[in-house]
Design a protein around this motif. Structure first.
Motif: not given
Length: 390
Positions: A24-29, A36-38
């Protein structure tokens, strides 16, 4: 090719055979807040309320731990957990390539049974299954038994059960080729370690009656003074006639030889003393107890080895990917004897009566039918025996 030299060069180049890849992506807010959190707190709470949801909300449903203590690595012996890592990584590659299963290698720095068991149990909630690998006998039997008692996920020692499944499948078809019945043949083993004992147990469950194991001291029999506890147990249900002697003595009149021991222990002359249309499974690797040409010179009708350059290869990749695939597909709590038996029957059944021959008693490792057939049979057996959760 010099496989040893080239493999060492490539391992240096590869720097490991597996890696972790994010799905999965984690490349923007927004994506960061969801992965991840929250946002991640919500699935955590869902799992707190129902642990079974860990299979739905994490990768646990398709993640297997491949675990060793480094005490019996390939034919290299007790070389330590770190030295076992290349094999564990390789096993993970096979899980993914053949079964579509994610696998993670873990090398545990203890040979104390209870410490090892507790270590594995403590991390078992992260995985959907545990594949034990390259653990010396008889410790491997006790480790597996204790883990199966403590864990609610499948625990499978491939050196034992993978080999047993394929040996039973191959022997089932070999007997068809030579026209003999399992209830009437006499089976002799060279070797009395984890593989030999596990194969013997599965053969007995399948209906074979006359089995004798032989180690370097000679025939295994009840009351034999040098046996460990696991060999003492198997001696109670084998060699019921109390045969004595060395391997050459035991092979006289035998129908089937199964070798899971050491190179070069069997000669053509020894095979000549066996019954007509003898079956020889010489599975020591990389050098078998007897090479196929020599076995045939001695009169063997069907010959199998653990090598890929001869017909009828006993290769564990025919078993464990499909076994775990089937267990994972129904979220099984265990891999029981019925599931192993079903896997062996599925493997044997892939070869039709028309295809069956002296040089084709078991499917090849790259046969695309193998994993689906084994997985389906294992899943069905899991449901039938009540260990499936879905």
């Amino acid at each position: 090719m010099d496989y040893a030299k080239e493999s060492l060069r490539l391992h240096q180049q590869w720097g490991g055979k597996i890696e972790v890849v994010a799905t999965v992506p984690a490349n923007d807010q927004e994506s960061l807040s969801l992965a991840y959190t929250p946002g991640v707190a919500q699935p955590c709470l869902a799992i707190r309320d129902n642990i079974d949801r860990s299979y739905e909300l994490t990768r646990r449903h398709n993640l297997c731990a491949v675990i060793t203590d480094g005490s019996a690595v390939l034919g290299l012996g007790d070389i330590g957990p770190e030295a076992g890592m290349p094999v564990m990584e390789g096993k993970c590659v096979l899980f993914k390539t053949f079964g579509g299963i994610d696998a993670f290698p873990l090398c545990v720095k203890t040979q104390d049974v209870d410490e090892f068991v507790q270590t594995v149990y403590n991390i078992s909630g992260s995985f959907g299954g545990i594949n034990l690998e390259d653990i010396a006998a008889p410790r491997c039997f006790e480790i597996e038994r204790k883990l199966k008692e403590k864990c609610d996920i499948p625990v499978f020692h491939d050196d034992q059960h993978g080999t047993a499944i394929i040996a039973l499948a191959g022997l089932t078809n070999a007997l068809k080729v030579v026209g003999k019945n399992k209830e009437e043949v006499r089976v002799v083993f060279s070797g009395a370690g984890s593989a030999a004992i596990s194969i013997t147990r599965l053969l007995l469950l399948a209906g074979y009656r006359d089995i004798t194991l032989c180690d370097k001291f000679g025939a295994i029999y009840q009351g034999c003074p040098q046996l460990n506890w696991a060999q003492q147990e198997i001696a109670k249900v084998t060699n019921l006639e109390g045969r004595r002697g060395n391997l050459a003595d035991l092979l006289v009149g035998a129908d089937v030889f199964i070798g899971v021991s050491a190179p070069g222990l069997v000669t053509p002359d020894m095979v000549r003393t066996m019954e007509r249309d003898a079956i020889v499974f010489a599975c020591a690797n990389p050098t078998p107890e007897i090479f196929p040409d020599d076995a045939r010179l001695g009169g063997a009708r069907v010959v199998s080895t653990g090598r890929s350059d001869f017909p009828n290869q006993i290769n564990n990749v025919l078993a464990f990917p499909g076994v775990f695939r089937g267990a994972f597909d129904v979220r099984a709590r265990d891999i029981n004897e019925e599931m192993k038996m079903a896997a062996a029957q599925a493997l044997a059944g892939l070869i039709s009566e028309e295809e069956l021959s002296e040089d084709y008693i078991i499917p090849k490792p790259f046969d695309p039918r193998v994993v689906p057939a084994v997985a389906e049979a294992v899943a069905e057996a899991a449901r039938r025996t009540g260990v499936a959760r879905i």
